[in-house]
Design an enzyme around this catalytic site. Structure first.
Site, short mmCIF file in Angstrom:
data_model
loop_
_atom_site.label_atom_id
_atom_site.label_comp_id
_atom_site.label_asym_id
_atom_site.label_seq_id
_atom_site.Cartn_x
_atom_site.Cartn_y
_atom_site.Cartn_z
N CYS A 29 -1.88 -0.35 7.44
CA CYS A 29 -1.08 0.75 6.98
C CYS A 29 -0.96 1.64 8.68
O CYS A 29 -0.27 2.19 8.99
CB CYS A 29 -1.58 1.73 6.10
SG CYS A 29 -1.28 0.82 4.64
N CYS A 80 -5.60 2.22 5.93
CA CYS A 80 -6.49 0.92 6.39
C CYS A 80 -5.84 0.47 7.64
O CYS A 80 -4.82 1.06 8.15
CB CYS A 80 -6.09 -0.23 5.20
SG CYS A 80 -4.59 -0.90 5.11
N GLU A 82 1.09 3.81 1.80
CA GLU A 82 1.76 4.19 3.10
C GLU A 82 2.95 3.35 3.62
O GLU A 82 3.74 3.57 3.99
CB GLU A 82 0.72 4.28 4.45
CG GLU A 82 -0.30 5.22 4.26
CD GLU A 82 -1.78 4.68 3.45
OE1 GLU A 82 -2.62 5.30 3.37
OE2 GLU A 82 -1.55 3.55 2.59
N HIS A 114 0.80 -1.13 -0.06
CA HIS A 114 0.17 0.03 0.19
C HIS A 114 0.91 1.23 0.14
O HIS A 114 2.13 1.25 0.31
CB HIS A 114 -0.70 0.02 1.21
CG HIS A 114 -1.96 -0.95 1.03
ND1 HIS A 114 -2.99 -0.84 2.02
CD2 HIS A 114 -2.01 -2.14 0.53
CE1 HIS A 114 -3.73 -2.05 1.99
NE2 HIS A 114 -3.40 -2.89 0.89
#
Length: 143
Positions: A74, A71, A45, A43
């Site tokens: 993350c 999320c 991040e 992801h």
């Protein structure tokens, strides 16, 4: 946020994040989502934290600006890293409402349950005029 959106536009799944030094205001790293590479943890991040670690940056001196609310995976990574602040555009609740697959848990809820140190400052709904269109378009393609 405009820089994070620029990163997001380079990704198949349009999520982007940038790292800003809180003392100087300098943008020091940027990343996009790259899960299509086969790494489910890639992801924006997490990719950003990896880039920062490669450069030896200290996270308590930095803020993360993300196009969407981190999320839970993350969020945990950002908390473990000790970032000073997190700002995001589109919320997980909005992503879910658009019909996009998501674990709909607010970042602040996860941070509240952390004993890793002082929680980061959090600002949500930042420049949704720039971020919401990314996910509205994604939702149209996803359906």
């Amino acid at each position: 946020m405009p820089q994070a959106v620029t990163c997001a536009r380079t990704a198949r799944w349009p999520f982007g994040a940038v790292l800003v030094n809180v003392n100087s205001g300098e943008l020091v790293a940027r990343a996009a989502n790259s899960v299509e590479s086969g790494d489910a943890t890639a992801h924006a991040e997490v990719n950003l934290l990896r880039a920062a670690a490669t450069r030896g940056l200290r996270m308590p001196e930095h803020a993360v600006v993300s196009t969407a609310e981190p999320c839970p995976m993350c969020a945990g990574a950002l908390l473990w890293a000790g970032v000073r602040a997190v700002a995001f555009g589109t919320s997980n609740a909005r992503l879910t409402a658009l019909g996009l697959p998501q674990i709909n848990m607010p970042f602040t809820s996860i941070a509240r349950h952390s004993s890793l140190g002082p929680p980061p400052a959090v600002a949500g709904g930042v420049r949704t005029d720039l971020t919401d269109p990314l996910y509205e378009e994604m939702a149209r393609r996803y359906r």
